[in-house]
Every structure is written in structure tokens, then in C-alpha cells.
Design a protein around this motif. Sequence first.
Motif, mmCIF file in Angstrom:
data_model
loop_
_atom_site.group_PDB
_atom_site.id
_atom_site.type_symbol
_atom_site.label_atom_id
_atom_site.label_comp_id
_atom_site.label_asym_id
_atom_site.label_seq_id
_atom_site.Cartn_x
_atom_site.Cartn_y
_atom_site.Cartn_z
ATOM 1 N N VAL A 187 -4.085 -17.161 -17.990
ATOM 2 C CA VAL A 187 -5.052 -16.763 -19.019
ATOM 3 C C VAL A 187 -4.452 -15.725 -19.966
ATOM 4 O O VAL A 187 -4.807 -15.664 -21.150
ATOM 5 C CB VAL A 187 -6.339 -16.228 -18.349
ATOM 6 C CG1 VAL A 187 -7.273 -15.596 -19.381
ATOM 7 C CG2 VAL A 187 -7.061 -17.354 -17.620
ATOM 8 N N LEU A 195 -12.497 -17.326 -21.899
ATOM 9 C CA LEU A 195 -12.915 -18.521 -21.181
ATOM 10 C C LEU A 195 -14.398 -18.765 -21.437
ATOM 11 O O LEU A 195 -15.204 -17.832 -21.445
ATOM 12 C CB LEU A 195 -12.668 -18.352 -19.683
ATOM 13 C CG LEU A 195 -11.207 -18.129 -19.256
ATOM 14 C CD1 LEU A 195 -11.133 -17.866 -17.749
ATOM 15 C CD2 LEU A 195 -10.342 -19.321 -19.623
ATOM 16 N N ALA A 198 -15.886 -22.691 -16.306
ATOM 17 C CA ALA A 198 -14.908 -22.993 -15.265
ATOM 18 C C ALA A 198 -15.532 -23.948 -14.255
ATOM 19 O O ALA A 198 -16.753 -23.932 -14.031
ATOM 20 C CB ALA A 198 -14.448 -21.716 -14.571
ATOM 21 N N ILE A 220 -16.667 -14.369 -16.294
ATOM 22 C CA ILE A 220 -16.904 -15.306 -17.397
ATOM 23 C C ILE A 220 -18.384 -15.294 -17.756
ATOM 24 O O ILE A 220 -19.243 -15.350 -16.875
ATOM 25 C CB ILE A 220 -16.468 -16.734 -16.990
ATOM 26 C CG1 ILE A 220 -14.968 -16.782 -16.685
ATOM 27 C CG2 ILE A 220 -16.808 -17.730 -18.098
ATOM 28 C CD1 ILE A 220 -14.507 -18.136 -16.176
ATOM 29 N N LEU A 235 -10.186 -24.181 -16.068
ATOM 30 C CA LEU A 235 -10.685 -23.103 -16.912
ATOM 31 C C LEU A 235 -10.731 -23.615 -18.350
ATOM 32 O O LEU A 235 -9.704 -24.053 -18.895
ATOM 33 C CB LEU A 235 -9.776 -21.874 -16.826
ATOM 34 C CG LEU A 235 -9.509 -21.313 -15.417
ATOM 35 C CD1 LEU A 235 -8.590 -20.100 -15.514
ATOM 36 C CD2 LEU A 235 -10.812 -20.951 -14.722
ATOM 37 N N ARG A 237 -11.210 -23.183 -22.361
ATOM 38 C CA ARG A 237 -11.217 -22.317 -23.536
ATOM 39 C C ARG A 237 -11.560 -23.172 -24.764
ATOM 40 O O ARG A 237 -11.563 -24.398 -24.687
ATOM 41 C CB ARG A 237 -9.857 -21.640 -23.718
ATOM 42 C CG ARG A 237 -9.491 -20.722 -22.577
ATOM 43 C CD ARG A 237 -8.289 -19.861 -22.903
ATOM 44 N NE ARG A 237 -7.038 -20.601 -22.923
ATOM 45 C CZ ARG A 237 -5.833 -20.022 -22.853
ATOM 46 N NH1 ARG A 237 -5.745 -18.699 -22.750
ATOM 47 N NH2 ARG A 237 -4.751 -20.744 -22.879
ATOM 48 N N THR A 241 -7.689 -26.495 -22.062
ATOM 49 C CA THR A 241 -8.002 -26.284 -20.647
ATOM 50 C C THR A 241 -6.776 -25.803 -19.885
ATOM 51 O O THR A 241 -5.645 -26.222 -20.160
ATOM 52 C CB THR A 241 -8.516 -27.589 -20.008
ATOM 53 O OG1 THR A 241 -9.641 -28.058 -20.743
ATOM 54 C CG2 THR A 241 -8.917 -27.381 -18.559
#
Length: 302
Positions: A187, A195, A198, A220, A235, A237, A241
Amino acid sequence: MIIDIPATTTGAVNKKLVEVRETGGAVTLGRVLTLVVSTDDDDNAEAVIDAANEASREHPCRVIVVTRGGRVGDSRLDAQIRVGGDAGASEVVVLRLYGELADHSDSVVVPFLLPDTPVVAWWPDTPPAIPARDPLGQLAIRRITDATGTADPAATIRSRLQAYTAGDTDLAWARATPWRALLTSAVDQPPHESLVSATVSGLSAEPAVDLIAGWLASRIDGPVRRRGGELRIDLQRESGTITLSRPQTGKTATLSRTGAPDALVSLARRETRDCLAEELRRLDPDEIYHAALAGLERVIWE
């Protein structure tokens, strides 16, 4: 060297400890803590002692193992002293309690605590409902449970929040440490976006996976889902991913990121001795573990 002392008293065992120290050269100098291990599974005692011995090579300590041989019959204390090659970098005192004495393990343990050193309590199998209120837990500043080996690991780890007292932890948390480290590192790489969600999947009876989900939920703002199935963490974003996956019994994981080549990373399941050694490195409250327990209430279970 292993010395068996059947049908004895705490005074006689302490006297024997002094004798062994004087004649065999075993010393308590450098002992940094006392580790009290409480188990009702005498068949698993050797594996527990081995794990404590290995951990003691990093944290020299006195290990006191309390097992309960049954509450029926006359009260009796059978003891065993292990030093030298049979005790790692520690000295091990095994106390087997029978009869009514089995309900007073704290009174039996107190004479063997090293003076002026912190006490850590470890329950390798069935933990007490509230570790801090357990007689042995009241002696300790750090209390270690292990939800993994209980009859219902998922329910056990979820119950830890209501029972939580500063100083509590669980070996399932240490088993998740390498996963958390890899995810944090991934990350931290560009594009440095937050993020948004998840998804965590794995065996339904694996509390380490539950704690990863709880940890993510505590960090998150978006939804975190926990599913059964393959061992995998996704995860999400805005731009892509991050995925970390590994075969259930494998030792190598795959780290995938949108726009970057896959990377293979070593990620074998951690041994109990390594998890125990990690937990003994810190004797202060683990606030992130507490946050992960609280985060379990935000997880969406599918």
C-alpha cells in the motif's frame, strides 16, 4: 537434565532447584521474565514445552508449565525440573496438579516466580473466558491465548473483544504479522491512494484470517468482507487492486498489483515458537491488536 519429583511440595521443589543450580552451574542470571504456561492437555505438554524452550533462546526465562491431571482423588503435586539441553535458554518447572489442588494453580505457581521480573501467562489450548480475571492471569502483565486450537476458533476470537484487558493478545495475531507487513508495504507504493474496500478470504476456522479482516476494517473507511475459500486478500483502490494470495498449505505467496508484474514472496505458516517469541518481545499493551478485535464488528461476513 530432567529430574522427576513425584508427590512433593513447592518447598521441596524449590530446594531442588537451588541444589541443581549450585551443583550443575545452572543460574537464573539474565532471566528476563517468567513464562507461566497453563494447559489441560497433558498429551500436548511436550509440544508446548518445546515451543517455550525455542522462544526462550531469544528471551531467557524461567518456564513454569502447569498441567491438571484430574480433580478426582487426593490432592497431589508431581513436579519435574528441566535444565541444560532439555530447557533451551531457560529452566523449566513442570507442575502436575491432582485433586483439589488443581483448582489452586496460582498458589502453587507463586513460589516459583522469579523476583523483580515480569510474568507472562500463556494458555496454548482452551483459554479462560476472561484471561485477566483468571487466577494465573492476575499474576501476569501479559496474557497470551491461542484461538486457533479451540473447538470454535471463529467464535473464540470474536469473543476476545468483550473479554479484552490491556495486556491481552492471541497467537493468531502473531501468525498474521507477515501478511500485515506485506500488505502495508504494498500500500505504501505509488500511486499512494487510499483503500476504498477489501475482501479477505480463507478457511472459516482460521482466526488469523479473521484478525486480518478486523485489522483492515479498523483502517479502511469502506467495506471489508470476509469470505470462506482460498487464502486471498484483495485491496481495492480507485486506480486498481492489490492482491496477496497463497495456497492453503503453500510457502510462497503471489503479490499482484494493477500495472505491475506479479511478485513471489516467501510466506510460510509461522510455527508456534516463532509466534510466541514475537509476543514476548513486547510487554506493553498492543493497541493495534485491540483495534483489530474492534474492527471485527465492522466486517461483513459472507
